[in-house]
Design a protein around this motif. Sequence first.
Motif, PDB file in Angstrom:
ATOM      1  N   GLU A  31     -19.283 -22.866-101.758  1.00 60.23           N
ATOM      2  CA  GLU A  31     -19.392 -23.431-103.152  1.00 60.23           C
ATOM      3  C   GLU A  31     -20.472 -22.690-104.217  1.00 60.23           C
ATOM      4  OE1 GLU A  31     -20.640 -27.501-102.802  1.00 60.23           O
ATOM      5  OE2 GLU A  31     -20.370 -27.958-105.094  1.00 60.23           O
ATOM      6  N   ALA A  32     -21.432 -22.246-103.523  1.00 66.33           N
ATOM      7  CA  ALA A  32     -22.357 -21.497-104.627  1.00 66.33           C
ATOM      8  C   ALA A  32     -21.578 -20.163-105.082  1.00 66.33           C
ATOM      9  CB  ALA A  32     -23.631 -21.393-103.715  1.00 66.33           C
ATOM     10  N   GLY A  33     -20.800 -19.578-104.154  1.00 63.63           N
ATOM     11  CA  GLY A  33     -19.936 -18.446-104.505  1.00 63.63           C
ATOM     12  C   GLY A  33     -18.632 -18.694-105.520  1.00 63.63           C
ATOM     13  N   ARG A  34     -18.223 -19.970-105.167  1.00 69.60           N
ATOM     14  CA  ARG A  34     -17.153 -20.106-106.326  1.00 69.60           C
ATOM     15  C   ARG A  34     -17.838 -20.559-107.617  1.00 69.60           C
ATOM     16  NH1 ARG A  34     -15.117 -22.414-101.438  1.00 69.60           N
ATOM     17  NH2 ARG A  34     -16.087 -24.510-101.671  1.00 69.60           N
ATOM     18  N   ASP A  35     -18.955 -21.390-107.622  1.00 70.52           N
ATOM     19  CA  ASP A  35     -19.865 -21.503-108.958  1.00 70.52           C
ATOM     20  C   ASP A  35     -20.149 -20.191-109.516  1.00 70.52           C
ATOM     21  OD1 ASP A  35     -19.468 -24.271-108.325  1.00 70.52           O
ATOM     22  OD2 ASP A  35     -21.497 -24.430-107.839  1.00 70.52           O
ATOM     23  N   GLY A  36     -20.654 -19.324-108.793  1.00 69.58           N
ATOM     24  CA  GLY A  36     -21.063 -18.027-109.197  1.00 69.58           C
ATOM     25  C   GLY A  36     -19.821 -17.445-110.188  1.00 69.58           C
ATOM     26  N   ILE A  37     -18.778 -17.410-109.379  1.00 68.45           N
ATOM     27  CA  ILE A  37     -17.575 -16.480-109.904  1.00 68.45           C
ATOM     28  C   ILE A  37     -17.351 -17.171-111.122  1.00 68.45           C
ATOM     29  CG2 ILE A  37     -15.135 -15.835-109.542  1.00 68.45           C
ATOM     30  CD1 ILE A  37     -15.795 -15.529-106.640  1.00 68.45           C
ATOM     31  N   ALA A  38     -17.165 -18.729-111.245  1.00 65.97           N
ATOM     32  CA  ALA A  38     -16.913 -19.158-112.294  1.00 65.97           C
ATOM     33  C   ALA A  38     -17.931 -19.063-113.505  1.00 65.97           C
ATOM     34  CB  ALA A  38     -16.790 -20.757-112.128  1.00 65.97           C
TER      35      ALA A  38
END
Length: 280
Positions: free
Chosen positions: A8-15
């Motif tokens: 989830e943190a990775g998806r937030d980071g990309i967003a």
Amino acid sequence: MAIAAKTEAGRDGIAALLDRPAQALAAFDYDGTLAPIVADPSRAYPHPRVVSALASLSRHLGLVAIITGRPAGLAVELAGLAGAPGLDRLMVLGHYGMERWDAASGKVATVAPPDGLRAVRTALPSLLTSLGAGRADIEDKGLSVAVHVRRLDDPAGVFAAVEGPLRELAEEHGLVAEPGRMVVELRPRGMHKGVALRGLVTEARATVVTFTGDDLGDLTAFAEIERLRADGFDGVRICSGSAEVRLLRKQADLVVDGPEGVTRWIEDLVGQLDARRSTS
Ligand SMILES: [Mg+2]
């Protein structure tokens, strides 16, 4: 199709990176990440599309940087970065941040070699011979020395035999031994990719940080991203996956398939950034 993160943190980071590219810092290791691992490290040339992909990425982001254990000038030379079109703002931190090259000045800033390196250099050949590794490749990097065993018969066996004694030799002379992919590097204490990354984040005033690496020496940069996330930054840890290193893969938000996968990931990101720019 977009390349998705597994956390989830990775998806937030990309967003966050797509939303605030001007505040983003994207940092990359060199060997095994932008360039395939080869038997002769002096011939580690970059993936054929990656330099132009980095140039495209740097048009969008606050800062694009390479953080490598190699001397900065050598990485610049191998990758053909000097004068490459579109890379005028790229930064290369060599020797884990002890050296810096920037495209604007085209110059390398460096520091004095550590005490103890001269003694290590002198002791190495006979130590390696006594361990049955007399034919290992010794790479003198100026501020550190690396012992490569990839070209020997039974490299894994030799690696296991030399790692402990090299660690002792390093400690005896005030250095540290950093194991990598069929290589052990003896270098100064206190400087690692996490410290180098933190310095760039401050300098670039970045609020979004990505780091892409393939080897154990990249774990400190991954740890720094975790620390930054705990402090409210956005961040993504990307692993350039290989069969040789498993630990990094486990700690990554996103795993791609070696330098080819890294190149595609950059191209994919640029495609998304281009699309957003054209509709905004
Ligand atoms: Mg590497």
